[in-house]
Design a protein around this motif. Structure first.
Motif, short mmCIF file in Angstrom:
data_model
loop_
_atom_site.label_atom_id
_atom_site.label_comp_id
_atom_site.label_asym_id
_atom_site.label_seq_id
_atom_site.Cartn_x
_atom_site.Cartn_y
_atom_site.Cartn_z
N GLU A 106 -5.75 -3.59 7.96
CA GLU A 106 -4.34 -4.00 8.01
C GLU A 106 -3.78 -4.24 6.62
O GLU A 106 -2.66 -4.73 6.48
CB GLU A 106 -4.18 -5.24 8.87
CG GLU A 106 -4.48 -4.99 10.35
CD GLU A 106 -3.92 -6.07 11.25
OE1 GLU A 106 -3.66 -7.16 10.74
OE2 GLU A 106 -3.74 -5.80 12.46
N SER A 107 -4.56 -3.91 5.59
CA SER A 107 -4.07 -4.14 4.23
C SER A 107 -3.24 -2.96 3.76
O SER A 107 -3.42 -1.82 4.18
CB SER A 107 -5.25 -4.36 3.28
OG SER A 107 -5.96 -3.15 3.13
N ALA A 108 -2.34 -3.23 2.83
CA ALA A 108 -1.53 -2.17 2.25
C ALA A 108 -2.39 -1.20 1.45
O ALA A 108 -2.12 0.01 1.40
CB ALA A 108 -0.44 -2.78 1.36
N GLY B 299 8.92 5.84 1.64
CA GLY B 299 8.10 4.65 1.79
C GLY B 299 6.89 4.66 0.88
O GLY B 299 6.42 3.63 0.43
N HIS B 300 6.37 5.86 0.58
CA HIS B 300 5.23 5.98 -0.33
C HIS B 300 5.68 6.16 -1.77
O HIS B 300 4.85 6.39 -2.66
CB HIS B 300 4.35 7.16 0.10
CG HIS B 300 3.41 6.80 1.21
ND1 HIS B 300 2.15 6.28 0.99
CD2 HIS B 300 3.56 6.85 2.55
CE1 HIS B 300 1.56 6.05 2.16
NE2 HIS B 300 2.40 6.39 3.13
N ARG C 138 2.34 12.65 2.25
CA ARG C 138 2.12 11.44 1.46
C ARG C 138 0.83 11.57 0.65
O ARG C 138 -0.09 12.31 1.04
CB ARG C 138 2.01 10.26 2.41
CG ARG C 138 1.17 10.59 3.63
CD ARG C 138 0.65 9.41 4.32
NE ARG C 138 -0.31 8.71 3.50
CZ ARG C 138 -0.97 7.64 3.89
NH1 ARG C 138 -0.80 7.15 5.08
NH2 ARG C 138 -1.82 7.03 3.10
N ARG D 137 -3.98 1.33 3.82
CA ARG D 137 -2.96 2.21 4.39
C ARG D 137 -2.37 3.15 3.34
O ARG D 137 -1.91 4.24 3.67
CB ARG D 137 -1.84 1.37 5.04
CG ARG D 137 -2.34 0.66 6.28
CD ARG D 137 -1.29 -0.23 6.89
NE ARG D 137 -1.74 -0.76 8.16
CZ ARG D 137 -1.03 -1.53 8.94
NH1 ARG D 137 0.17 -1.93 8.56
NH2 ARG D 137 -1.50 -1.97 10.10
N ARG D 138 -2.35 2.70 2.08
CA ARG D 138 -1.86 3.59 1.03
C ARG D 138 -2.86 4.72 0.77
O ARG D 138 -2.47 5.85 0.43
CB ARG D 138 -1.64 2.80 -0.27
CG ARG D 138 -1.04 3.64 -1.41
CD ARG D 138 -0.77 2.81 -2.64
NE ARG D 138 0.36 1.90 -2.43
CZ ARG D 138 0.26 0.58 -2.35
NH1 ARG D 138 -0.94 0.00 -2.47
NH2 ARG D 138 1.30 -0.17 -2.15
#
Lengths: 535, 231
Positions: B74-76, B107-108, B153, B79-80
């Motif tokens: 659930e961390s950014a 968003g990216h 992305r 997910r990045r």
């Protein structure tokens, strides 16, 4: 006599078989067992309907008592907005008219047979070589007759209850006649609207928006005195000896019959062009609508009444200009999604309009009535504001496509509903603040809005009800264990958020309620952030 | 790239539901630039393993480490770095195809999101559907949209659950080339597939999921799932 050729004999047999086949008899054979219900179930349903009627009459009576001219109006509102006792005696009738309008129109939309095929959805689902028009015509006539009877009963109840409580049956007569006409008119309009939308292959928001617009217009009319002028004319009482009384009653009855006839003609004409695909689609739509209504999900009911979004759309300028990172991306996606939900904006604006009209309508200035109005309308508006979250929560891992943590995404998803509700509360409580001279209300409004928005968002993120789990039998039918608790969690929390506002409306002074409001809002925002997403 | 430090380190990972494992424990490391294929029979647990690695399902036991640290799904940061396409359709409701892609690109923080979106629309053949809402598209077009968003992305690791499903053969071939090209640029990928040709085209290593989990060469794994002897 020569013997027929073998081929000719087979052909004759085939023709005989075809002519003897009665598709409608076959349909009845198929559907009768399905439609037959045991006597006990019918009695139980009858008991529920009687109980329901008693509750409705009791609620109407209470409303009449509260808002009648004999009741002391609010003492804390400014004199300029108070219409004193006897000012608008027709207002109780108007309130009941709105109630009747909503009930009858909702019932009409739910039970319209020709389009939504409430009792015969299986018939529409069968591809049979039959002419469905006779069946349609009979169903339409039955619907209109039921609507006429139902609205007449409501009109009589309004007349007698109003006369008993208000003691002024004269002014109620005209309103009651209008109530009697609402039934066939509303049912016919429902058939026409649904038939047209079926022919176009989608449902329409017209019916839903019309309900709210009608309520707003009626209340606006009451606020400005126009409705009072139209309905408050002291017509003679039924049974009076004047010729005018007899003429008015006769004209009213003719008007109701004419409404039913015109509505019937329009409804029959509208269903003439419906084919099997539209009828089958209507059957499916009706099932969805009934399921939504049975689950008490107002948002789902409203969405099932609204039109599907258009298939293509130009790119939004909001995304190009406002999105500069993952956080703003989530906020913009929620806002744009909400904006495009059919009917969401109109529903939200309707609740705002009613919230604005509430304190200006005579007889509704009583603090308890104002408070109930703010709570009910506020929760409805919040439910609407969180509808985009309800949709996005169906894809719990959606936000993982963006480089944003789950916690930040939850905060981002709160922004739009909380902002909408902050505006809603600021406008409605701001008006109340001006009228009452209580500035603390204005200060509390944005906080209350944020709190209610947060609770609605948390409710939208609750896991879906497990209809496959353990069930309990209720008056509403079989309901999953814990479903009511789950469905009402957000609304219960929303009511808690509004308790400080309630204390001010009921007379609490000072700025302590503002501090309590800040604490309550903070607690609800935290609760909304810790509610786990659907998975 | 053999010898390079592990990007993803999966150790004794047990996957399943309600305490019951659906397959054997998985232990594997993946370095940057590697493409790992996962194959197995229907119900063997391939997608379950991939979902557990991605953090979308809790593991029964074992660990998943990303760049040497415990994976925080659930961390950014995770997910990045990780782009995933699963079988469930996921797009922002109420947004068109172009808007969904633009949102992902912006968003990216891509410098020229419009240009990147146009390139992906062209690659995946979605120009004509750019203004349409995803729910109005065919299942194959929706799969193309999800793949376009995944490749649009930047990512260090890509997790793909049967990406070839619902795509036409030409698109499957182009997708294979795209995965190989991305791996050549340093991206790692884990690809669950039933397509032996697709497997041998993109994967350098392969896990066969069953009651036991074995690592085979893609050619042997392809032969295994087709029931033919390896060439």
């Amino acid at each position: 006599m020569s013997r027929p050729e073998a081929g000719q004999a087979r052909s004759a047999d085939a023709r005989a078989t075809t002519s003897e086949f009665d598709p409608w008899r076959r349909v009845r054979q198929i559907t009768r067992p399905r439609l037959a219900r045991p006597l006990g179930e019918r009695l139980f349903e009858g008991y529920i309907m009687v109980f329901y009627l008693i509750v409705v009459v009791a609620m109407g009576g209470s409303l009449l008592h509260f808002t009648s001219a004999q009741t002391q109006p609010s003492t804390f509102l400014l004199d300029s907005v108070i219409v004193g006792p006897g000012g608008i005696p027709a207002l109780p009738a108007i309130c009941l008219m709105v109630l009747a309008l909503v009930l009858i129109a909702s019932w009409g939309l739910l039970t319209v047979g020709p389009v939504s095929a409430s009792r015969a959805d299986l018939v529409w689902g069968l591809q049979l070589p039959v002419d469905r028009q006779p069946f349609l015509r009979g169903t339409v006539r039955r619907i209109l007759l039921k609507a006429l009877l139902a609205s007449s009963v409501v009109a009589v109840v309004v007349l007698f209850a109003g006369s008993a409580i208000v003691g002024d049956s004269a002014t109620l007569l005209s309103a009651c006649v209008l109530v009697a006409a609402i039934g066939p008119a509303g049912a016919a309009a429902a058939v026409v609207v649904q038939a047209r939308s079926r022919a176009e292959g989608d449902t329409t928001a017209v019916a839903g928006i019309a309900l709210w617009s009608g309520a707003v217009l009626l209340l606006a009319g009451a606020g400005t005195g126009l409705t009072a002028m139209a309905l408050g004319v002291p017509f003679p009482v039924v049974g009076g000896d004047s010729l005018a009384a007899v003429a008015i009653v006769a004209a009213s009855a003719l008007a109701v019959v004419a409404t039913a006839c015109v509505g019937s003609a329009l409804a029959l004409r509208s269903v003439r062009g419906l084919g099997w695909p539209q009828l089958a689609s209507g059957g499916g739509h009706h099932l969805v609508l009934r399921a939504a209504a049975s689950s008490l999900d107002a948002q789902a009911v409203y969405r099932s009444l609204t039109r599907a979004p258009s298939r293509r759309r130009r790119a939004s300028a909001l995304l190009r200009s406002a999105v500069s990172g993952p956080w703003t991306a989530v906020v913009a996606a929620e806002a744009l999604s909400w904006w495009r939900i059919p009917g969401a904006l109109s529903l939200w604006l309707s609740t705002l309009g009613l919230g604005l009209l509430l304190p200006t309508v005579s007889g509704w200035g009583a603090p308890v009535v104002l408070l109930a109005g703010v709570v009910v309308l506020g929760l409805l508006a919040a439910d609407c504001a969180a509808s985009a979250t309800r949709a996005s929560a169906l894809s719990p891992d959606l936000e993982a496509v963006l480089p944003i943590s789950a916690g930040s995404a939850r905060i981002a998803r709160l922004v739009h509903p909380c902002a909408l509700m902050a505006v809603w509360m600021t406008v409605t409580l701001g008006v109340l603040s001006l009228l009452t001279g209580l500035p603390v209300l204005l200060a509390m409004a944005p906080l209350a809005g944020i709190g209610v928005g947060a609770t609605a968002t948390a409710g939208a993120r609750q896991p879906p009800i497990n209809w496959a789990g353990s069930m309990v039998l209720t008056e509403l039918g079989p309901v999953p264990v814990g479903a009511i608790n789950q469905m009402t969690a957000a609304h219960r929390s929303g009511v808690i958020v509004l308790v400080p506002v309630a204390t001010v409306l009921l007379g609490a002074g000072g700025w302590v309620p503002l501090a309590v409001q800040a604490v309550a809002t903070g607690a609800m925002v935290i609760w909304a952030l810790v509610v786990q997403k659907r998975r | 790239m053999p010898g390079s430090p592990a990007l993803l380190d999966v150790t004794a990972l047990s996957c399943g539901f309600m305490g019951h494992a659906v397959c054997g424990e998985v232990t594997v490391t993946i370095a940057s630039g590697e493409v790992l294929g996962i194959v197995g029979w229907n119900g063997a647990g391939k997608s379950t393993v991939l979902r557990t690695v991605a953090g979308r399902q809790d593991a029964l036991s074992g660990s998943v480490r990303f760049r040497g640290e415990p994976r925080q799904e659930e961390s950014a940061r995770w997910r990045r770095a990780v782009s995933a396409v699963f079988d469930d359709d996921a797009w922002f409701p109420g947004l068109t195809v172009r808007e969904h892609l633009h949102l992902v690109a912006a968003g990216h923080g891509l410098a020229a999101p419009d240009r990147s979106v146009d390139q992906e629309l062209a690659f995946f053949g979605l120009e004509a559907a750019a203004k349409a809402f995803p729910e109005t598209l065919s299942s194959g077009q929706r799969r193309r949209l999800l793949l376009a968003a995944a490749f649009l992305r930047p990512a260090d690791l890509m997790l793909l659950d049967e990406p070839e499903q619902r795509l036409d053969p030409a698109m499957v071939a182009r997708l294979g080339e795209r995965i190989v090209a991305a791996a050549d640029e340093g991206m790692a990928a884990v690809v669950v597939t039933h397509d032996p040709q697709f497997l041998t085209r993109v994967a350098g290593r392969c896990l066969v999921i069953d009651d036991d989990v074995d690592e085979l060469t893609p050619a042997r794994a392809a032969a295994l799932i087709t029931g033919r002897p390896a060439e």
